[in-house]
Design a protein around this motif. Structure first.
Motif, mmCIF file in Angstrom:
data_model
loop_
_atom_site.group_PDB
_atom_site.id
_atom_site.type_symbol
_atom_site.label_atom_id
_atom_site.label_comp_id
_atom_site.label_asym_id
_atom_site.label_seq_id
_atom_site.Cartn_x
_atom_site.Cartn_y
_atom_site.Cartn_z
ATOM 1 N N SER A 1 0.850 -1.194 0.000
ATOM 2 C CA SER A 1 0.000 0.000 0.000
ATOM 3 C C SER A 1 0.879 1.234 0.000
ATOM 4 N N GLY A 2 0.300 2.353 -0.450
ATOM 5 C CA GLY A 2 1.045 3.620 -0.474
ATOM 6 C C GLY A 2 2.233 3.603 -1.410
ATOM 7 N N HIS A 3 2.224 2.688 -2.423
ATOM 8 C CA HIS A 3 3.398 2.534 -3.280
ATOM 9 C C HIS A 3 3.403 3.477 -4.468
ATOM 10 N N GLY A 4 2.358 4.285 -4.628
ATOM 11 C CA GLY A 4 2.368 5.300 -5.671
ATOM 12 C C GLY A 4 2.086 4.748 -7.055
ATOM 13 N N ASN A 5 2.907 5.121 -8.026
ATOM 14 C CA ASN A 5 2.677 4.752 -9.423
ATOM 15 C C ASN A 5 2.854 3.246 -9.659
ATOM 16 N N LEU A 6 2.523 2.829 -10.869
ATOM 17 C CA LEU A 6 2.624 1.432 -11.274
ATOM 18 C C LEU A 6 4.002 0.860 -10.955
ATOM 19 N N LYS A 7 4.010 -0.294 -10.286
ATOM 20 C CA LYS A 7 5.258 -0.952 -9.920
ATOM 21 C C LYS A 7 5.073 -2.464 -10.039
ATOM 22 N N ALA A 8 6.084 -3.232 -9.657
ATOM 23 C CA ALA A 8 5.982 -4.688 -9.778
ATOM 24 C C ALA A 8 6.836 -5.379 -8.723
ATOM 25 N N VAL A 9 6.535 -6.675 -8.516
ATOM 26 C CA VAL A 9 7.229 -7.529 -7.551
ATOM 27 C C VAL A 9 7.827 -8.704 -8.317
ATOM 28 N N ARG A 10 8.974 -9.184 -7.878
ATOM 29 C CA ARG A 10 9.601 -10.384 -8.442
ATOM 30 C C ARG A 10 9.721 -11.428 -7.347
ATOM 31 N N PHE A 11 9.357 -12.695 -7.646
ATOM 32 C CA PHE A 11 9.464 -13.809 -6.720
ATOM 33 C C PHE A 11 10.718 -14.626 -7.050
ATOM 34 N N GLU A 12 11.432 -15.054 -6.029
ATOM 35 C CA GLU A 12 12.644 -15.846 -6.251
ATOM 36 C C GLU A 12 12.700 -17.032 -5.301
ATOM 37 N N ASP A 13 13.388 -18.106 -5.726
ATOM 38 C CA ASP A 13 13.577 -19.256 -4.854
ATOM 39 C C ASP A 13 14.794 -19.029 -3.967
ATOM 40 N N ALA A 14 15.176 -20.058 -3.192
ATOM 41 C CA ALA A 14 16.269 -19.906 -2.228
ATOM 42 C C ALA A 14 17.601 -19.596 -2.911
ATOM 43 N N ASN A 15 17.725 -19.965 -4.199
ATOM 44 C CA ASN A 15 18.950 -19.681 -4.953
ATOM 45 C C ASN A 15 18.820 -18.434 -5.825
ATOM 46 N N HIS A 16 17.764 -17.679 -5.581
ATOM 47 C CA HIS A 16 17.501 -16.424 -6.291
ATOM 48 C C HIS A 16 17.186 -16.620 -7.780
ATOM 49 N N ASN A 17 16.630 -17.785 -8.103
ATOM 50 C CA ASN A 17 16.125 -17.981 -9.454
ATOM 51 C C ASN A 17 14.757 -17.320 -9.593
ATOM 52 N N ASN A 18 14.467 -16.786 -10.765
ATOM 53 C CA ASN A 18 13.219 -16.075 -11.019
ATOM 54 C C ASN A 18 12.027 -17.037 -11.048
ATOM 55 N N LEU A 19 10.994 -16.737 -10.247
ATOM 56 C CA LEU A 19 9.752 -17.522 -10.237
ATOM 57 C C LEU A 19 8.584 -16.721 -10.811
ATOM 58 N N GLY A 20 8.880 -15.612 -11.493
ATOM 59 C CA GLY A 20 7.811 -14.778 -12.034
ATOM 60 C C GLY A 20 7.546 -13.569 -11.164
ATOM 61 N N GLY A 21 6.508 -12.824 -11.517
ATOM 62 C CA GLY A 21 6.251 -11.598 -10.791
ATOM 63 C C GLY A 21 4.784 -11.276 -10.650
ATOM 64 N N ALA A 22 4.508 -10.110 -10.092
ATOM 65 C CA ALA A 22 3.143 -9.609 -9.922
ATOM 66 C C ALA A 22 3.180 -8.099 -10.103
ATOM 67 N N ILE A 23 2.089 -7.552 -10.615
ATOM 68 C CA ILE A 23 1.998 -6.114 -10.877
ATOM 69 C C ILE A 23 1.326 -5.416 -9.703
ATOM 70 N N LEU A 24 1.898 -4.297 -9.265
ATOM 71 C CA LEU A 24 1.297 -3.445 -8.238
ATOM 72 C C LEU A 24 0.596 -2.304 -8.964
ATOM 73 N N ALA A 25 -0.727 -2.360 -9.008
ATOM 74 C CA ALA A 25 -1.498 -1.379 -9.782
ATOM 75 C C ALA A 25 -1.259 0.038 -9.268
ATOM 76 N N ASN A 26 -1.401 1.003 -10.168
ATOM 77 C CA ASN A 26 -1.167 2.406 -9.865
ATOM 78 C C ASN A 26 -2.053 2.881 -8.710
ATOM 79 N N SER A 27 -1.400 3.228 -7.567
ATOM 80 C CA SER A 27 -2.086 3.787 -6.396
ATOM 81 C C SER A 27 -3.236 2.911 -5.892
ATOM 82 N N VAL A 28 -3.145 1.599 -6.090
ATOM 83 C CA VAL A 28 -4.169 0.672 -5.620
ATOM 84 C C VAL A 28 -3.521 -0.333 -4.667
ATOM 85 N N ASN A 29 -4.069 -0.456 -3.450
ATOM 86 C CA ASN A 29 -3.557 -1.455 -2.524
ATOM 87 C C ASN A 29 -3.618 -2.829 -3.182
ATOM 88 N N THR A 30 -2.530 -3.572 -3.142
ATOM 89 C CA THR A 30 -2.440 -4.838 -3.862
ATOM 90 C C THR A 30 -1.907 -5.937 -2.951
#
Length: 669
Positions: A360-389
């Motif tokens: 929350s309170g993250h402002g403009n459009l942003k995104a999250v990245r998920f990683e495993d214990a070895n920091h391999n990419n598991l995909g992501g999620a979008i944080l909508a513009n000014s919308v609690n996600t």
């Protein structure tokens, strides 16, 4: 001075010199309550020994421990006349005035580690990897019923025809494990299916009656006076298995079904210093600094102005590990990193798989990245513009990393908040917390033992009636069993370290020899993680000790003469550490006995200590640390902690269970 009034058992001392300048008034208060001279038990029901509001005649720092619950007839510094005292509470003289220090067994409150790790009252980021290597990382559930417990009794049920609380032999039924509670607490049962019933029990498991739970009806029960355990029917004969969503939770409201997960409840014999209060959803502490982690109920009456709420916000906007001119793909859920002038991404935040995190309170459009214990990419999620996600971490996810500023923002949004759960709460500043001292993480006594298996070898004081040939329920029955995945018992009355031969008129059972108890555990295919030996008192009067050098000179197990003390000890340690190479092994020195002098005990004590070193067996110095002194015990009679000069009475059993388990957990950490 010791951390959390007892973590000093882990070797963490001189908190003021080593911690982060906590200026912790509350911590001092708890330590003051905890340290002092043990004056023995106090019966709060009969006020025995007699106490009044005038404590002048009592030795400075003296304290009593409540063994029978009751109500005070006098007032103290932090309690009124008529104050209820429960078993385990302490009452101590401080500056000529009585203070009350509650003992808490919380069977339902969730525990917050703010970061969510097991065995850690600290900031998660710095300690998850350190603690997680030893204990699995998981979150805690509102559901107190463990449908997979190995202690569920098949073919048993609680009488559902009335409030008798009787346990009946009932084909097709199943009975839960015991659940620790306190008098006057409320618990709600939901989704329990067919007619069932609950049984209330005292601290010694005496029947206090029962209560019927109507068919498919959500029911709230209130535990009666002197109730410290409940046990209940979890399956009826018309049900093929335990109802899928069977839930037992603290409070009067039935919430959505939650899978059972073990929870930490106690630290070094005291309530957890920082407890996650399920009814408020925040961690409560007492103290003048964020680093003050002290149990609120124990000290807030004395320090009412120092209550403080630890932050829910896990995002530290002042961190030094941000990556500048980097972003995470916000056009899809790819989780890809981009080189993006004017953008910033956070440092790594440890998480658990299938965990819900709200931004929350993250402002403009942003995104999250998920990683495993070895920091391999598991995909992501979008944080909508000014919308609690709210995002849900995927299977195998150990870390998240997220965009915290984009090119159109002059700085990180002022109210940027990341918190656990699905609800965005009011913004709170991130607060750093105590994480460890000189590199050693702060960890509690009753950490998550779910899955760890304990094996008890020993003589009569360690037996569990009727198993093991003991003639009473000894101190292992006072272990708070839900904290262990399983407890295996091989101890037997009369057991010795040495293999004594049969004599005319006396046939020795195989399990009256330590070697026989080891063979018994192997034959049962037990795979313990922790092995404890409480044996040696029956070897005190010995003439056949052998010697250390001869024992160490033998080249194999078969050549060791187990009729000699040193060789029998080496045989036991050698075989145990060969059979269970990954288990942690402890040997408790024999307790002081009324009829045996300290000098006589020295032979067996020296042998155990000298031989244990060779096999990394941790020696528990119960002869000097347990608090049981022969000066206050009576040969063949009831003393302070021993009922006959050798075996503990009820007070002694509770004391030993707490002491032994405290030393074992200290050794594990």
């Amino acid at each position: 001075m010791s951390l959390l009034a007892g973590v000093g058992d882990f070797g963490i001392n001189d908190l003021k010199d080593q911690a982060v300048d906590a200026k912790n008034l509350a911590l001092g208060a708890v330590e003051t309550i905890q340290e002092g001279k043990d004056l023995g038990p106090w019966n709060a029901q009969t006020n025995s020994p007699v106490l009044t509001n005038n404590a002048s005649a009592v030795v400075a720092g003296g304290y009593y421990t409540v063994t029978v619950a009751g109500v005070s007839t006098f007032a103290g510094a932090n309690f009124p006349s008529g104050q209820a005292f429960g078993i385990g509470d302490r009452i101590k003289k401080i500056g000529g005035i009585w203070y009350r220090s509650p003992f808490i067994i919380s069977a339902g409150a969730e525990i917050s580690t703010v970061g969510g790790t097991d065995a850690a009252i600290m900031n998660r980021k710095e300690t998850q990897l350190e603690i997680g290597k030893r204990f699995p990382v998981k979150f805690y559930s509102r559901n107190l019923f463990d449908r997979n417990s190995v202690n569920i009794q098949q073919g048993k049920a609680i009488d559902a025809t009335g409030p008798s609380g009787n346990i009946l032999t009932s084909t097709g039924y199943a009975l839960s494990d015991y659940m620790a509670v306190l008098p006057g607490e409320q618990y709600t049962f939901s989704n329990m299916g067919a007619f069932k019933a609950v049984r209330f029990e005292s601290a010694s498991h005496g029947n206090l009656g029962g209560l019927v739970i109507p068919n498919n009806t959500t029911t709230t029960i209130t535990t009666p006076a002197n109730c410290y355990f409940i046990v209940y029917t979890c399956k009826a004969n018309g049900e093929p298995s335990i109802p899928a969503n069977y839930q037992v939770e603290k409070g009067t409201v039935a919430t959505a079904y939650d899978t059972f997960k073990a929870a930490v409840e106690q630290a070094v014999g005291l309530p957890l210093a920082a407890k996650y209060m399920a009814d408020q959803g925040v961690m409560l502490v007492a103290g003048s600094e964020p680093t003050s982690l002290v149990n609120r109920q124990a000290v807030s009456e004395m320090l009412p102005t120092y209550n403080k709420v630890v932050s829910r916000n896990m995002f530290n906007r002042a961190a030094t590990d941000f990556q500048l001119n980097k972003s995470i793909d916000a056009s899809s859920t790819s989780g890809q990193f981009f080189n993006s002038p004017g953008y910033w991404i956070s440092g790594y935040m440890p998480v658990n798989p299938n965990e819900k995190i709200t931004f929350s309170g993250h402002g403009n459009l942003k995104a999250v990245r998920f990683e495993d214990a070895n920091h391999n990419n598991l995909g992501g999620a979008i944080l909508a513009n000014s919308v609690n996600t709210t995002v849900t971490t995927p299977v195998g996810c150990s870390y998240i990393i997220f965009t915290i500023k984009n090119s159109g923002e002059g700085n990180i949004p002022a109210s940027y908040q990341v918190e656990r759960g699905e609800t965005a709460t009011a913004y709170m500043d991130y607060i750093q917390q105590v994480e460890g001292i000189n590199g050693m993480p702060i960890a509690p006594y009753w950490h998550d033992l779910n899955g760890l298996k304990l094996l008890i070898l020993g003589d009569s004081i360690a037996t569990v009636y009727p198993e093991g040939g003991g003639y009473s329920a000894e101190w292992p029955t006072y272990i708070r069993k839900p904290y262990w995945g399983n407890i295996y018992h091989a101890a037997m009355s009369g057991a010795r370290i040495k293999d004594d031969p049969d004599t005319p008129g006396l046939t020795i059972s195989p399990r009256q020899r330590l070697s026989g108890q080891i063979d018994y555990a192997i034959a049962n295919n037990w795979q313990p993680d922790v092995i404890t030996l409480f044996i040696g008192t029956n070897d005190l009067i010995i003439t056949n000790t052998g010697d250390y050098d001869t024992a160490m000179g033998k080249t194999d197990l078969a050549s060791l003469d187990r009729s000699k003390l040193y060789e029998a000890l080496r045989y036991a340690y050698w075989k145990i550490t060969t059979q269970w190479p990954n288990a942690k092994v402890f040997h408790a020195l024999p307790l002081q006995r009324a009829s045996v002098t300290i000098d006589v005990q020295k032979t067996i004590k020296d042998a155990i200590i000298k031989m244990a070193i060779n096999y990394c067996v941790i020696v528990i110095h119960a002869d000097v640390e347990s608090g049981i002194s022969r000066q206050f015990e009576v040969a063949n009679g009831n003393g302070r902690y021993l009922r006959d000069g050798l075996h503990p009475n009820d007070t002694g059993k509770a004391k030993l269970a707490d002491y032994y388990m405290r030393k074992v957990i200290a050794g594990l950490l």
